[in-house]
Design an enzyme around this catalytic site. Structure first.
Site, PDB file in Angstrom:
ATOM      1  N   ASP A 186      41.585  35.899  42.404  1.00 26.33           N
ATOM      2  CA  ASP A 186      41.669  36.941  41.385  1.00 26.33           C
ATOM      3  C   ASP A 186      43.070  36.895  40.783  1.00 26.33           C
ATOM      4  O   ASP A 186      44.061  37.090  41.495  1.00 26.33           O
ATOM      5  CB  ASP A 186      41.416  38.311  42.031  1.00 26.33           C
ATOM      6  CG  ASP A 186      40.780  39.298  41.048  1.00 26.33           C
ATOM      7  OD1 ASP A 186      39.870  40.054  41.456  1.00 26.33           O
ATOM      8  OD2 ASP A 186      41.195  39.288  39.866  1.00 26.33           O
ATOM      9  N   ASP A 240      41.850  39.169  35.567  1.00 24.97           N
ATOM     10  CA  ASP A 240      41.783  40.622  35.406  1.00 24.97           C
ATOM     11  C   ASP A 240      42.196  41.052  33.992  1.00 24.97           C
ATOM     12  O   ASP A 240      43.274  40.671  33.535  1.00 24.97           O
ATOM     13  CB  ASP A 240      42.765  41.232  36.422  1.00 24.97           C
ATOM     14  CG  ASP A 240      42.577  42.713  36.625  1.00 24.97           C
ATOM     15  OD1 ASP A 240      41.477  43.095  37.080  1.00 24.97           O
ATOM     16  OD2 ASP A 240      43.495  43.484  36.337  1.00 24.97           O
ATOM     17  N   GLU A 256      37.806  38.685  32.789  1.00 28.20           N
ATOM     18  CA  GLU A 256      37.259  40.047  32.735  1.00 28.20           C
ATOM     19  C   GLU A 256      37.732  40.687  31.443  1.00 28.20           C
ATOM     20  O   GLU A 256      38.955  40.749  31.199  1.00 28.20           O
ATOM     21  CB  GLU A 256      37.724  40.884  33.929  1.00 28.20           C
ATOM     22  CG  GLU A 256      37.048  42.247  33.960  1.00 28.20           C
ATOM     23  CD  GLU A 256      37.908  43.348  34.539  1.00 28.20           C
ATOM     24  OE1 GLU A 256      39.135  43.213  34.540  1.00 28.20           O
ATOM     25  OE2 GLU A 256      37.343  44.351  35.002  1.00 28.20           O
ATOM     26  N   HIS A 297      33.253  45.631  42.269  1.00 25.53           N
ATOM     27  CA  HIS A 297      34.034  46.657  42.980  1.00 25.53           C
ATOM     28  C   HIS A 297      34.425  47.825  42.090  1.00 25.53           C
ATOM     29  O   HIS A 297      35.032  48.798  42.572  1.00 25.53           O
ATOM     30  CB  HIS A 297      35.285  45.998  43.574  1.00 25.53           C
ATOM     31  CG  HIS A 297      36.197  45.496  42.522  1.00 25.53           C
ATOM     32  ND1 HIS A 297      35.856  44.435  41.680  1.00 25.53           N
ATOM     33  CD2 HIS A 297      37.409  45.911  42.116  1.00 25.53           C
ATOM     34  CE1 HIS A 297      36.842  44.238  40.820  1.00 25.53           C
ATOM     35  NE2 HIS A 297      37.795  45.111  41.058  1.00 25.53           N
ATOM     36  N   ASP A 298      34.111  47.719  40.779  1.00 28.94           N
ATOM     37  CA  ASP A 298      34.436  48.815  39.851  1.00 28.94           C
ATOM     38  C   ASP A 298      33.203  49.595  39.427  1.00 28.94           C
ATOM     39  O   ASP A 298      33.338  50.585  38.695  1.00 28.94           O
ATOM     40  CB  ASP A 298      35.064  48.251  38.564  1.00 28.94           C
ATOM     41  CG  ASP A 298      36.426  47.646  38.783  1.00 28.94           C
ATOM     42  OD1 ASP A 298      36.784  46.731  38.020  1.00 28.94           O
ATOM     43  OD2 ASP A 298      37.120  48.067  39.731  1.00 28.94           O
TER      44      ASP A 298
END
Ligand code: TEU
Length: 562
Positions: A99, A200, A260, A333-334
Site C-alpha cells: 500500500d 492511496d 485508489e 477496509h473503508d
C-alpha cells in the site's frame, strides 16, 4: 486485443494486518500471523495479496499516516518477517502488492519535523504551507475527517494543508524532490521483491496552486466549510506525475498498480488505465459505493436502488472496454460489509453473500476480496460510540453531535451502517474467544457471531460462502470468457434482477442474480443463455427450471452464442 497480463487474470485478497491474525497476544494482528495463514489463502485460490500499510506509524489513521516508508512497524514485526511473508507467498505462486500512501505522510515523519521547524528549512516545501494571520485557515475546505483541512502551526505561524487528519500533512508533489523521494521508496520495495502497489488517494496528489487559496462554494449548511473535491481531485499535473512514476520506476518491472481514486469518472479512468498512456493498470472508483449515500455523503445513508447500481457498474464495464481495465470490489477496509449493506445478514446471509459474489466476480476486471468477505462476515452492529476506534467515525460523531445538527442516537444509527470499523473487526478464524484472532484483548471487539461465522466451520462445510468463492475463483481460471468476454447488461430497469452476459468468440456466459429476498420470475427467453447452455455454478443446491430465481439466488450458465 487485450494482452494476457497476469494482473488481468488474478484475484486479489486484501489483508488489513491490524485485524487479520495476532501471533504474540498483544491484541493487534502482525506479519507472523499472516504467514501462519498462507495455506488458507492458497486454498481459497487467490493469486495476489494486497497488504494494507505495515510501516512505522503513530496509528492516527491505522497506519495510513506513515512516519518511515522503508521499514516495518514493530507492532507488526520486522523486515525479516516481511521477507518471510514475501517468500511464503512466492513459494505458493502468489504475489504481494504494498500500500503506497504518498499523498500525505504522518506529522511524525522526519520530513515534516524538519519542514515545520523553520520557514527556511531545506524541506519546507515538501508540504503545503500558507500564511494564516491570527490562525484563520487560508480557505474554507473541510477535511475528510471533519473540521478544517488546514492546521495552524505556531512554530512558524503558518498553516499546513491536511485533507485527512491533522496528523496527515499533504505532500507537495510540485516539488521534484518529493517525487524523486517517492520513486526511491517504490524502487526500494520492488527491489526487495514486492510485486506492485495499491496507491492511496493517488488522484489527490496534484493541487493547483491558484486554487489553494480559493474558497470552495460552501455546498452544505452547518459547518460553513465545503468539500475540496472540485479543487483537488484529478488535478492539472496528475497524469504527468503518474507517467513520470511509470517511466522512472515501474517500466519493465512487470508490476501491478491500482490507484485508489475517490471521485474519478469513467472518462478520466480511460486515461488513467489505457496501457499506451503508461500510467496505471487499474483504479478503484467509488461511483457504485455512493448509490446509497444521500446529499450529506457517507454518513447520510439512503436506501439504494438496484437499477442505479447496475447503471453505474454497466457504465464502467462498457466505458473501459477496449480502453482500460476495471478493478471489481464491494468490500474493503473503508466500506461497511456488503452482505449487511446490500444483502441480508440474517437468515439469508449465505445466499445473499454468494449472490453478491457472483454478481461481482463474473464482471470484467480484477476482483478484490476483502478479508472475511469470503466468510460472509457482517457489520459489527456496535451500539455505543465507545465501541468505535476509527478516526473518521469518531470525528464525525463528535462534530455532528457537538453542532447539535443531529441527535446522538440518530448519528449512532447512521454510523452503525456506515462506519469503517464494520470492516475492521477481527478476522473470524474459529468459534473460540476473540474468534481465534488473538489470545489477548483485541484492539477492536470481535463480532459475537464468530461462533457461527468463522473460517474453521466454513472450510469444513462444502456449502459455505468460502467454498463458493473458491469455485467462483476457479471459474475465472477455467474459462477465458470470464477474463476477456465483453459485458452486456440485460433487464436494465428491473428492480430486483441483475442480469448480464459476457461474450467471447462463440461463447456466452449468462449471469442472473436476484438481489431481493423474494422469489422472482426472470423475464428472459431461454435463448438469452445461448445455444445448449449448461449451468456452471449456482448458489442454491439445485438450480430450478430456467425462469425463476429464489431469494438471493444467482446462476451462471455457459452457452454458444447464437
Ligand atoms: O481512503 C480514501 C478515502 O477518501 C476514504 O477515506 C473514503 O473515501 C472515506 O473513508 C469515506 O468513505 C484512503 C484509505 O483507504 C483510508 O483508509 C485512509 O483513511 C485515507 O485514504 C487517508 O489515507
Amino acid at each position: 486485443a487485450e494482452r494476457a497480463d497476469w494482473w488481468r487474470e488474478s484475484v486479489v485478497y486484501q489483508v488489513y494486518p491490524q485485524s487479520f491474525q495476532d501471533s504474540d497476544g498483544d491484541g493487534v494482528g502482525d506479519l507472523p500471523g499472516i504467514i501462519d495463514r498462507l495455506d488458507y489463502l492458497r486454498l481459497l485460490g487467490v493469486d495476489v495479496v494486497w497488504l494494507s500499510p505495515v510501516y512505522p506509524s503513530p496509528g492516527d489513521d491505522n497506519g495510513y499516516d506513515i512516519s518511515e516508508y522503508c521499514d516495518i512497524n514493530p507492532q507488526f514485526g520486522t523486515l525479516a518477517d516481511w521477507d518471510r511473508l514475501r517468500d511464503g507467498l512466492h513459494a505458493r505462486g502468489m504475489r504481494l502488492i504494498m500500500d503506497l500512501v504518498v499523498n500525505h505522510t504522518s506529522d511524525a515523519h522526519p520530513w515534516f519535523i524538519e519542514s515545520r521547524a523553520s520557514r527556511d528549512a531545506p524541506r519546507r516545501d515538501f508540504y503545503i504551507w500558507r500564511d494564516s494571520p491570527d490562525g484563520t485557515p487560508p480557505n474554507n475546505w473541510r477535511s475528510v475527517f471533519s473540521g478544517p483541512a488546514w492546521e495552524h502551526d505556531s512554530a512558524t505561524d503558518a498553516s499546513y494543508l491536511h485533507l485527512f487528519s491533522r496528523r496527515q500533512p499533504d505532500l507537495n508533489w510540485a516539488d521534484t524532490r518529493v517525487r524523486t523521494a517517492v520513486h526511491d521508496i517504490m524502487t526500494w520495495w520492488l527491489d526487495r521483491g514486492a510485486d506492485g502497489f495499491r496507491m492511496d488517494v493517488i488522484n489527490f496528489i496534484s493541487k493547483d496552486p491558484a486554487l489553494l487559496s480559493s474558497d470552495a462554494p460552501a455546498v452544505e449548511a452547518g459547518d460553513g466549510m465545503a468539500s475540496f473535491a472540485p479543487y483537488v481531485l484529478n488535478g492539472p499535473r496528475v497524469h504527468e506525475y503518474l507517467r513520470e512514476m511509470h517511466d522512472m520506476v515501474l517500466a519493465g518491472r512487470g508490476a501491478m498498480t491500482v490507484g485508489e481514486m475517490p471521485g474519478v469518472t469513467v472518462e478520466q479512468a480511460r486515461d488513467y488505465t489505457a496501457p499506451q498512456r503508461r500510467e496505471l493498470n487499474m483504479v478503484f472508483q467509488f461511483e457504485h459505493m455512493e448509490v446509497d449515500s444521500g446529499p450529506g455523503g457517507k454518513f447520510d445513508p439512503v436506501p439504494f436502488s438496484l437499477p442505479s447500481l447496475k447503471r453505474s457498474l454497466a457504465r464502467w464495464q462498457t466505458g473501459l472496454e477496449g480502453h482500460g481495465w476495471n478493478s471489481l470490489y464491494l468490500n474493503n477496509h473503508d466500506q461497511p460489509r456488503s452482505v449487511s449493506r446490500f444483502g441480508s445478514d440474517g437468515t439469508l446471509r449465505v445466499e445473499s453473500a454468494t449472490m453478491l459474489a457472483t454478481s461481482l466476480h463474473m464482471l470484467k476486471g480484477t476482483p478484490f476480496v476483502y478479508q472475511g468477505e469470503e466468510l460472509g462476515m457482517t457489520n459489527a452492529h456496535f451500539t455505543a460510540i465507545e465501541d468505535y476506534r476509527d478516526i473518521e467515525t469518531l470525528n464525525h460523531y463528535h462534530s455532528v453531535v457537538h453542532s447539535g445538527e443531529v441527535a446522538a442516537d440518530e448519528v449512532l444509527r447512521r454510523i452503525g451502517v456506515r462506519s469503517r470499523d464494520n470492516a475492521r473487526t477481527p478476522m473470524q478464524w474459529d468459534a473460540s474467544p476473540n474468534a481465534g484472532f488473538t489470545t489477548g484483548t483485541p484492539w477492536l471487539a470481535a463480532n459475537p457471531n464468530h461462533t457461527e461465522v468463522n473460517a474453521e466451520a466454513a472450510v469444513a462445510d462444502p456449502g459455505s460462502v468460502f467454498h463458493y468463492y473458491r469455485r467462483l475463483i476457479r471459474l475465472r481460471k477455467e474459462h477465458p470468457v470470464v477474463v476477456h468476454g465483453v459485458f452486456e447488461l440485460l433487464l436494465a430497469e428491473h428492480e430486483s434482477l441483475f442480469a448480464y452476459t459476457r461474450t467471447l468468440g462463440h461463447e456466452v456466459l449468462l449471469v442472473l442474480a436476484n438481489w431481493s429476498a423474494e422469489t422472482v420470475e426472470v423475464p428472459l427467453p431461454a435463448s438469452a443463455a445461448g445455444v445448449g447452455a449448461r449451468p456452471l455454478l449456482g448458489n442454491y443446491p439445485e438450480p430450478e427450471a430456467f425462469g425463476v430465481l429464489r431469494p438471493f439466488e444467482a446462476t451462471i450458465t455457459l452457452g454458444a452464442a447464437s
